[in-house]
Design a protein around this motif. Structure first.
Motif, PDB file in Angstrom:
ATOM      1  N   ALA A 100       0.820  -1.212   0.000  1.00 53.93           N
ATOM      2  CA  ALA A 100       0.000   0.000   0.000  1.00 53.93           C
ATOM      3  C   ALA A 100       0.850   1.256   0.000  1.00 53.93           C
ATOM      4  O   ALA A 100       0.373   2.327   0.373  1.00 53.93           O
ATOM      5  N   VAL A 103      -0.700   4.361  -1.996  1.00 57.05           N
ATOM      6  CA  VAL A 103      -1.910   5.020  -1.512  1.00 57.05           C
ATOM      7  C   VAL A 103      -1.727   5.650  -0.147  1.00 57.05           C
ATOM      8  O   VAL A 103      -2.610   6.376   0.325  1.00 57.05           O
ATOM      9  N   LEU A 289      -4.877  -3.026  -6.707  1.00 56.29           N
ATOM     10  CA  LEU A 289      -5.905  -1.996  -6.553  1.00 56.29           C
ATOM     11  C   LEU A 289      -6.810  -1.933  -7.775  1.00 56.29           C
ATOM     12  O   LEU A 289      -8.040  -1.851  -7.658  1.00 56.29           O
ATOM     13  N   THR A 292      -9.469  -4.786  -7.979  1.00 55.74           N
ATOM     14  CA  THR A 292     -10.443  -4.976  -6.904  1.00 55.74           C
ATOM     15  C   THR A 292     -11.868  -4.732  -7.389  1.00 55.74           C
ATOM     16  O   THR A 292     -12.101  -4.018  -8.372  1.00 55.74           O
ATOM     17  N   GLN A 551      -6.291  -3.249   4.559  1.00 55.30           N
ATOM     18  CA  GLN A 551      -6.099  -3.723   3.189  1.00 55.30           C
ATOM     19  C   GLN A 551      -6.369  -2.528   2.287  1.00 55.30           C
ATOM     20  O   GLN A 551      -7.454  -2.348   1.771  1.00 55.30           O
ATOM     21  N   ARG A 552      -5.361  -1.688   2.105  1.00 58.10           N
ATOM     22  CA  ARG A 552      -5.567  -0.392   1.477  1.00 58.10           C
ATOM     23  C   ARG A 552      -5.457  -0.418  -0.041  1.00 58.10           C
ATOM     24  O   ARG A 552      -6.211   0.264  -0.729  1.00 58.10           O
ATOM     25  N   SER A 553      -4.508  -1.148  -0.605  1.00 63.83           N
ATOM     26  CA  SER A 553      -4.418  -1.240  -2.066  1.00 63.83           C
ATOM     27  C   SER A 553      -5.368  -2.297  -2.604  1.00 63.83           C
ATOM     28  O   SER A 553      -6.121  -2.054  -3.543  1.00 63.83           O
ATOM     29  N   GLY A 554      -5.313  -3.441  -2.014  1.00 61.58           N
ATOM     30  CA  GLY A 554      -6.111  -4.564  -2.473  1.00 61.58           C
ATOM     31  C   GLY A 554      -5.572  -5.826  -1.829  1.00 61.58           C
ATOM     32  O   GLY A 554      -4.649  -5.784  -1.008  1.00 61.58           O
ATOM     33  N   GLY A 576     -10.404  -2.898  -1.862  1.00 56.68           N
ATOM     34  CA  GLY A 576      -9.279  -2.010  -1.581  1.00 56.68           C
ATOM     35  C   GLY A 576      -9.726  -0.815  -0.771  1.00 56.68           C
ATOM     36  O   GLY A 576     -10.922  -0.577  -0.577  1.00 56.68           O
ATOM     37  N   GLY A 577      -8.758  -0.058  -0.288  1.00 63.67           N
ATOM     38  CA  GLY A 577      -9.055   1.151   0.470  1.00 63.67           C
ATOM     39  C   GLY A 577      -9.710   0.893   1.805  1.00 63.67           C
ATOM     40  O   GLY A 577     -10.382   1.773   2.345  1.00 63.67           O
ATOM     41  N   ASP A 598     -15.547  -1.157   1.319  1.00 63.72           N
ATOM     42  CA  ASP A 598     -14.131  -1.339   1.628  1.00 63.72           C
ATOM     43  C   ASP A 598     -13.839  -2.246   2.817  1.00 63.72           C
ATOM     44  O   ASP A 598     -12.679  -2.409   3.178  1.00 63.72           O
TER      45      ASP A 598
END
Length: 649
Positions: A100, A103, A289, A292, A551-554, A576-577, A598
């Motif tokens: 991540a 992001v 990302l 997703t 789990q911010r990007s994917g 993601g995100g 998300d």
């Protein structure tokens, strides 16, 4: 006769130096930043009660109320920053998630990202600098750069420094900045700083200098290289016009081609090299990302936004004391989009010379703003999904920050506005903006913000009218600008708390107990997991490797297939995100759930999780558990409740 001493002479020279242009204001800004850093002061909401060991006895000092609506700041943005402070390296994110770095602007092990994400790289100095100081420095650095760079940029373009200051302060004070934890500020500041250095390099090249402008151009390029990272939709919306306008301004100068090409090519080449290098280093996270279900590579179309939400920023003060209806404070917030009305009046009233070369910056911002105004006010149908760049930004999100463009464009135009002899134009501008604000506020009252009283609507409308009329009539005087800043500050003065330190996340007994075990867990490749968001954040901020959390990007598909071998439930966890939540269910089959955006929820037997992840060492539970693989290790307190730590065999 009294003879001056060396000290007197030095004081006199300093006084003369400080009185030139805006040096005093710049020095004050820098001193305020230093004070905030030294005392670890921020407006973060990490001091919220759910992140306290004992909410009735919180550690440290806080004035004001932490905002639960800022959950992304609390559990993700600030949590990642504090995790870096704890590990002195990469944050301890879940192995179920892809990288991540892009992001969240932090480096893991890439060469280019160490420079592009310099603001997070500096956090590794926590080995020698107190954590709360670095946290505060990271928090306020974009605001410092914006406040120092915007007046300089205006001056470089031949515009007024004072309106550069006004634009910068109004961006910081925008409700969208207040209710999004200064995110719009961070998304424009570094690009603006890079452009200031690029123009400075051009000016030095034009004077025949060599080494200094090359260094300025290289550093400027590194700053600009981060443009498509963090929250890309807002980064591109806010940063691209600054970059385009600055580049065109240099290329259209009446100077030799050599300094123009040197400054733009060195800056642009550096930005491209470090930008593409960073993207290449993070290609797996970027691909995750884009693949997703949410947010993925979605394409949106234009959509008219409610006028109250677009123009009602000056009337959003009640958000400080109560919640809106059917929407949250962050989603309702916006910037000063009503200034487009002001811009329209003075453009129509003034006898402008619209020569393209002399007004290239205004033309750029005007054209860019017009595109986004159409995007958020006109229904262009499905065909608009094919419009590049615009189709990456949902109209509600665009509507929240398009007012930042209005603030900058207004400052550029007012820099060249001649004070009118009569009150006709100032009164028309003031009345028009006041009526627009009053109408927008009235729409908010009947829809999203019923707590907005008629008296407040009247006061806000009159205040806007007076400020607009006064600045239009007296553009060279300071008191109208000061009044404008005061009125802008009132709706957001209590929007966020003032926090000294990091709350309980690092200093509490529970946090220290977790932090003491984290280095061994990281070195031995062991994992923990927890079953509540607050416990997940406790683990992350103390550098404990955990399956649960962010789990911010994917997703890391291979890692998730340890739990879902056939990817039968990929539609649930391919998000993601967001966040990964576990619910402990001894003896029960594994199930997955999502909020359709998300959040990924996994209800699972801890023994099943151990079977999939042999390096799972501990789980933290908000309630007592019984399972064959579990042995109670210890009991801690968090959020005023017991937290049970079980060894998993």
């Amino acid at each position: 006769m009294r003879f001056s001493t060396p000290i007197d002479e030095a004081a006199r020279k300093f006084q003369l130096w400080i009185c030139v242009n805006d040096r005093a204001l710049r020095l004050i800004t820098l001193l305020v930043f230093v004070v905030f850093v030294l005392f670890g002061i921020t407006t973060s909401s990490v001091g919220i009660s759910e992140l306290r060991q004992d909410p009735a006895n919180p550690l440290g000092w806080q004035f004001g109320t932490s905002r639960a609506i800022r959950s992304d700041e609390i559990h993700a943005f600030s949590a990642i920053v504090i995790s870096i402070l704890a590990t002195h390296g990469a944050p301890s994110l879940s192995p179920l998630a892809a990288r991540a770095d892009l992001v969240h602007r932090f480096p893991t092990d890439g060469f280019f990202e160490q420079f592009v994400f310099f603001d997070s790289t500096m956090l590794r100095a926590a080995t020698v600098i107190p954590e709360q100081m670095l946290f505060a420095a990271h928090w306020w650095l974009p605001s410092l750069i914006l406040l120092l760079a915007m007046p300089t940029w205006f001056h470089q373009l031949g515009r007024s420094r004072r309106f550069g200051w006004l634009a910068a302060v109004l961006i910081v004070l925008s409700p969208s900045s207040a209710w999004w934890s200064l995110m719009p500020v961070a998304l424009i500041a570094y690009t603006l700083g890079g452009c200031v250095l690029m123009i400075a390099a051009f000016e030095r090249f034009a004077k025949g200098q060599r080494l200094a402008p090359v260094l300025q151009a290289v550093v400027g390029g590194i700053l600009i290289a981060g443009l498509p990272t963090f929250y890309a939709p807002w980064s591109l919306l806010l940063g691209l016009p600054v970059l385009i306008a600055s580049t065109l301004w240099i290329l259209f100068r009446r100077a030799g081609w050599a300094p123009r090409l040197k400054s733009t090519l060195i800056t642009g080449g550096t930005a491209a090299l470090f930008g593409f290098g960073t993207l290449l280093e993070n290609r797996e996270g970027l691909q995750a990302l884009l693949n997703t279900v949410y947010p993925g590579s979605r394409r949106v179309e234009s959509d008219p936004q409610p006028l109250g939400r677009l123009l009602g920023a000056p009337a959003l003060g009640p958000l400080q004391y109560g919640d809106p209806v059917g929407i949250n404070a962050s989603e309702l917030s916006s910037s000063f989009t009503v200034f487009f009305v002001w811009i329209l009046v003075i453009v129509l009233a003034a006898q402008w010379r619209f020569a393209f070369r002399e007004n290239i910056v205004e033309w750029t911002f005007g054209t860019w703003s017009a595109l986004w105004i159409v995007w958020i006010t006109v229904d262009l149908g499905p065909v608009s999904q094919k419009f590049p760049l615009l189709n990456l930004v949902t109209p509600p999100r665009a509507g929240q920050v398009v007012g930042v463009l209005a603030v900058i464009l207004l400052g550029l135009l007012l820099s060249r506005w001649m004070a009118p002899v009569s009150w006709r134009v100032p009164l028309v501008a003031g009345a028009t903006c006041g009526l627009a604000t009053g109408y927008a506020a009235s729409l908010l009252k009947v829809s999203d913000l019923p707590s907005l009283s008629p008296a407040l609507i009247l006061v806000v409308s009159v205040g806007i009218a007076v400020v607009v009329a006064a600045i239009t009539k007296y553009p060279q005087r300071l008191w109208p600008l000061a009044l404008c800043i005061v009125l802008a500050a009132l709706p957001v003065a209590r929007a966020n708390p003032v926090l000294a330190g990091l709350g309980d996340l690092r200093a509490s007994e529970t946090a220290r107990a977790i932090a003491a075990q984290a280095p061994a867990a990281r070195s031995e490749g062991k994992l923990w997991a927890a079953d509540t968001p607050s416990l997940n954040t406790l683990l992350l901020t103390n550098g404990m490797p955990s399956l649960s959390g962010l789990q911010r990007s994917g997703p890391d598909v291979v890692a998730w297939q340890k739990l879902d071998r056939t990817s039968e439930f990929a539609n649930k966890w391919n998000r993601g995100g967001g966040y990964i939540f576990f619910a402990w269910a001894p003896g029960q089959p594994t199930s997955y759930e999502t909020n359709d955006f998300d959040a990924v929820g996994v209800s699972i037997d801890p023994c099943t999780l151990k079977g999939a992840w042999q390096n799972l060492d501990r789980i933290v539970s908000s309630r007592p558990l019984e399972a064959p693989c579990l042995t109670l290790d210890s009991e801690l307190q968090w959020q005023g409740k017991a937290a049970y730590i079980y060894a998993v065999r």
